[in-house]
Scaffold this motif. Structure first.
Motif, PDB file in Angstrom:
ATOM      1  N   TRP A   2       2.243   8.820  -3.263  1.00 21.70           N
ATOM      2  CA  TRP A   2       1.059   8.166  -2.712  1.00 21.70           C
ATOM      3  C   TRP A   2       1.203   6.654  -2.770  1.00 21.70           C
ATOM      4  CZ3 TRP A   2      -2.668   4.613  -3.453  1.00 21.70           C
ATOM      5  CH2 TRP A   2      -3.839   4.704  -2.682  1.00 21.70           C
ATOM      6  N   ARG A  35       3.574   5.273  -0.177  1.00 22.68           N
ATOM      7  CA  ARG A  35       3.042   5.349   1.183  1.00 22.68           C
ATOM      8  C   ARG A  35       1.901   4.379   1.422  1.00 22.68           C
ATOM      9  NH1 ARG A  35       2.610  11.932   2.128  1.00 22.68           N
ATOM     10  NH2 ARG A  35       4.848  12.333   2.445  1.00 22.68           N
ATOM     11  N   ASN A  36       1.059   4.194   0.404  1.00 21.22           N
ATOM     12  CA  ASN A  36      -0.173   3.452   0.612  1.00 21.22           C
ATOM     13  C   ASN A  36      -0.233   2.084  -0.055  1.00 21.22           C
ATOM     14  OD1 ASN A  36      -2.049   5.638   1.965  1.00 21.22           O
ATOM     15  ND2 ASN A  36      -1.026   6.690   0.278  1.00 21.22           N
ATOM     16  N   ARG A  37       0.467   1.890  -1.154  1.00 23.89           N
ATOM     17  CA  ARG A  37       0.446   0.605  -1.849  1.00 23.89           C
ATOM     18  C   ARG A  37       1.852   0.164  -2.240  1.00 23.89           C
ATOM     19  NH1 ARG A  37      -4.207  -1.600  -3.716  1.00 23.89           N
ATOM     20  NH2 ARG A  37      -2.832  -3.416  -3.682  1.00 23.89           N
TER      21      ARG A  37
END
Length: 286
Positions: free
Chosen positions: A257, A260-262
């Motif tokens: 996660w 992908r996001n941060r």
């Protein structure tokens, strides 16, 4: 054609006509239409506030609020709520937030003023949830209505989080719904509570791991944030209760996660770790 500009954190709209208020709060006689327009008063208030002249800002913002500028009323509400440049007064803050909601609650959710209107809804909902001494009795039902409008119509993540908190004790599935909406917008508190709720409802290792993942994601993003302490404590509590397979799966899910996001946080953490691993420089031999 409407023109927009940013002054010290205030977004102001040029070219819109002023709307008359109903007289609450009382008009400020020191400023009149012959001096400045409501939009100019808003601009002046922003400049005065950020230059440190908060007494002058109060006068300018009050005039702007009395003449149709919701951002000015919102800012006054916030100043009175926190005692910022004025004596703290929750009832005055309540009145200014009520003014914003009453007069702009049905404005288009994409309007420039919408974030301020949504924020006023959230602040007003909290006052109804907790009450203000004898002046505003606690009214959880009214608070829920207000949060629901801000969460649904404006899509406000703070309102979505507050709804999740209200539903969490008795309706975990509805809590998950609202927490999830705020979590995907980056609300770290909602991410932590989403994880807590998913873990508690989970009947399999994968579902519990997903809950622990959200708590881990929130902990990583909350570093340096005022919420870091309680989010860290929450994560520790559930990590201690999780079985080892759940911990391993949650760790893998968290890493995926974050990449992908941060990725910015991953890069920053890698840079800090690399700098810490470098040996201290030695003075050159003379």
């Amino acid at each position: 054609m409407r023109k927009f500009f940013l002054v010290g954190g205030f977004v102001a709209a040029m070219g819109s006509g002023a709307l008359a208020f109903d007289g609450t709060p009382a008009p400020n006689p020191s400023i009149s239409p012959s001096d400045v327009s409501p939009v100019e008063a808003l601009r002046n208030g922003a400049r005065q506030y950020y230059s440190g002249d908060k007494a002058g800002a109060i006068n300018s913002l009050r005039y702007a609020a009395e003449n149709g500028q919701p951002m000015a009323a919102w800012k006054l509400g916030k100043m009175y709520a926190t005692g910022d440049g004025v004596q703290e007064d929750d009832l005055k803050a309540f009145e200014y937030y009520s003014q914003v909601v009453r007069e702009h609650g049905d404005d288009h959710p994409d309007a420039p003023d919408a974030p301020f209107v949504a924020s006023a809804f959230v602040a007003l909902g909290k006052y109804y949830l907790n009450g203000i001494s004898e002046s505003v009795p606690q009214n959880a039902g009214r608070a829920k209505q207000i949060f629901t409008h801000a969460a649904s119509y404006f899509g406000d993540p703070d309102a979505q989080y507050e709804l999740g908190m209200m539903y969490q004790p008795n309706n975990g599935r509805l809590a998950v719904r609202w927490f999830n909406l705020a979590a995907i917008k980056g609300h770290v508190g909602a991410q932590a509570r989403l994880g807590e709720t998913l873990f508690s409802l989970g009947t399999s290792e994968s579902r519990k791991a997903r809950g622990l993942m959200w708590m881990s994601v929130a902990r990583e993003q909350a570093k340096g944030n005022p919420d870091a302490a309680w989010i860290g404590t929450l994560h520790e509590q559930y990590f201690a209760h999780a079985d080892e397979p759940v911990r391993r799966l949650a760790s893998s899910m968290t890493e995926t996660w974050m990449h992908r996001n941060r990725p910015d946080l991953i890069t920053a953490a890698t840079a800090v770790a690399g700098a810490a691993a470098q040996p201290a420089s030695q003075p050159s031999a003379q």
